[in-house]
Enzyme design. Structure first.
Site, PDB file in Angstrom:
ATOM      1  N   SER A   1      67.589  44.883  15.677  1.00 39.57           N
ATOM      2  CA  SER A   1      68.447  43.719  15.495  1.00 39.57           C
ATOM      3  C   SER A   1      69.907  44.203  15.881  1.00 39.57           C
ATOM      4  CB  SER A   1      68.205  43.306  14.037  1.00 39.57           C
ATOM      5  OG  SER A   1      69.343  42.377  13.586  1.00 39.57           O
TER       6      SER A   1
ATOM      7  N   LYS B   1      66.939  48.611   9.771  1.00 37.45           N
ATOM      8  CA  LYS B   1      66.631  48.431  11.404  1.00 37.45           C
ATOM      9  C   LYS B   1      67.139  50.019  11.986  1.00 37.45           C
ATOM     10  CE  LYS B   1      64.423  44.873  11.461  1.00 37.45           C
ATOM     11  NZ  LYS B   1      63.048  44.908  12.000  1.00 37.45           N
TER      12      LYS B   1
ATOM     13  N   TYR C   1      69.930  44.923   5.314  1.00 39.83           N
ATOM     14  CA  TYR C   1      69.067  44.376   6.450  1.00 39.83           C
ATOM     15  C   TYR C   1      69.254  45.237   7.589  1.00 39.83           C
ATOM     16  CZ  TYR C   1      67.144  42.030  10.419  1.00 39.83           C
ATOM     17  OH  TYR C   1      66.378  41.544  11.681  1.00 39.83           O
TER      18      TYR C   1
END
Ligand code: UDP
Length: 328
Positions: free
Chosen positions: A117, A145, A141
């Site tokens: 991402s 990644k 988040y």
């Protein structure tokens, strides 16, 4: 090629499954259907109802289907939620992926395509952001990644894994009768279109005091079918090359929240109400991709990623599926 698609009943995964079929591959979907939809998986594609955290179940799927490559789409995706429940994100987006990678290696499967991402970059110093930029996520988040990318790098160096990590910018749009159906929905374009349909009272813009051209956040929206092309090209890359690759996938265009709202008003012809709200925690001000590396290394070409086409295709999906898959 037989491809195990983890999270293939979700939004991006199910568009990729169709692209793999079109190119003569044999996808098998592995999904716990917690956020995915059975209806999103074509009936002829095997669907294994399984949890990524369950090593035995996963190993059984590897034995039964003998995949030659694996794609992973089964992450928790809401940056805002990751600020409230970081532990859940590290468990699902990191620990479970490590289980998956170890299971792959146990079964001598070494080709992996990972959904990374733009969130790995946080608020970058310069735009468009290239893959060499410093990684400093502004939320758990994005950190999950980046952590998986670190694991990939070491497994690539030491354990024979080969991978393509695709750092998506803002996936949007609909294709092949597949569109966004998240519950609860948090993404801007679906929320805007649900407001146009009268399913929400209004769109709330999260902050207009950012250092951007109109004060609202700028994002780089990329069409889900262009993302699907990139996944198929990533498989070709892993077949032709002995190397791994990390690359951005974006449209190289930034649109502000206000610009998305205005484009949606134009395309739908509906003047839905918009409210101004406070910032959402963890949101970077602006992020736009350089996608040069994907174009050069994968031969990726974007065909559908203008904001107009993204919103028009999403509008078609929302108009015909006002309650998502429950409408059909
Ligand atoms: N956004 C907003 N109102 C909403 C949903 C999102 O203003 O109801 C903003 C959000 O703050 C961000 C942009 O729209 O700046 C895109 O958010 P989204 O959740 O779609 O994607 P993200 O960039 O977080 O991955």
């Amino acid at each position: 090629m037989k491809v195990l698609v983890i999270g293939g009943a979700g939004y991006i995964g199910s568009v990729v499954v169709r692209e793999l079929q079109r190119r003569g591959h044999e996808p098998v979907v592995y999904d716990n259907l917690r956020t995915g939809h059975r209806e999103a998986v074509p009936p002829e594609v095997p669907l294994v109802l399984g949890d990524l955290a369950d090593r035995d179940q996963l190993a059984t799927a590897f034995q039964r289907y003998a995949p030659e490559a694996v794609m992973h789409f089964a992450a928790f995706i809401e940056a805002g939620e990751s600020m409230r429940f970081p532990g859940r994100f590290f468990a699902n987006n990191v620990a479970s992926v490590i289980t998956l990678l170890n299971t792959m290696l146990d079964h001598d499967v070494t080709r992996f395509v990972f959904s990374s991402s733009a969130a790995v970059y946080g608020d970058p110093d310069s735009l468009p952001v290239t893959e060499t930029a410093f990684l400093r996520s502004t939320n758990p988040y994005g950190e999950t990644k980046a952590m998986v990318e670190t694991v990939l790098r070491w497994l690539g160096e030491l354990s024979g894994l080969r991978y393509v990590s695709l750092r998506y910018f803002n996936a949007a749009g609909a294709a092949d009768g597949v569109g966004e159906d998240h519950s609860p929905e948090t993404h801007l374009i679906p929320i805007v279109l649900q407001s146009a349909l009268g399913l929400r009272e209004a769109v709330t813009i999260y902050g207009d005091d950012y250092p951007t051209r109109d004060g609202t956040c700028i994002r780089d929206y990329v069409h889900v079918s262009d993302l699907a092309q990139a996944h198929a090209l990533a498989l070709d890359y892993l077949t032709a090359q002995e190397r791994s690759l990390v690359c951005n996938l974006g449209s190289e265009q930034g649109a502000s929240v206000r610009e998305v709202v205005e484009a949606a008003r134009r395309i739908t012809g509906i003047d839905f109400p918009v409210l101004m709200g406070p910032r959402r925690e963890g949101d970077p001000a602006s992020i736009i991709a350089s996608s040069q590396r994907a174009m050069e290394a994968l031969g990726w070409r974007r065909e559908h990623s203008s904001l107009e086409e993204i919103i028009a295709s999403a509008w078609e999906w929302h108009r015909t599926h006002p309650r998502g898959y429950a409408s059909s």
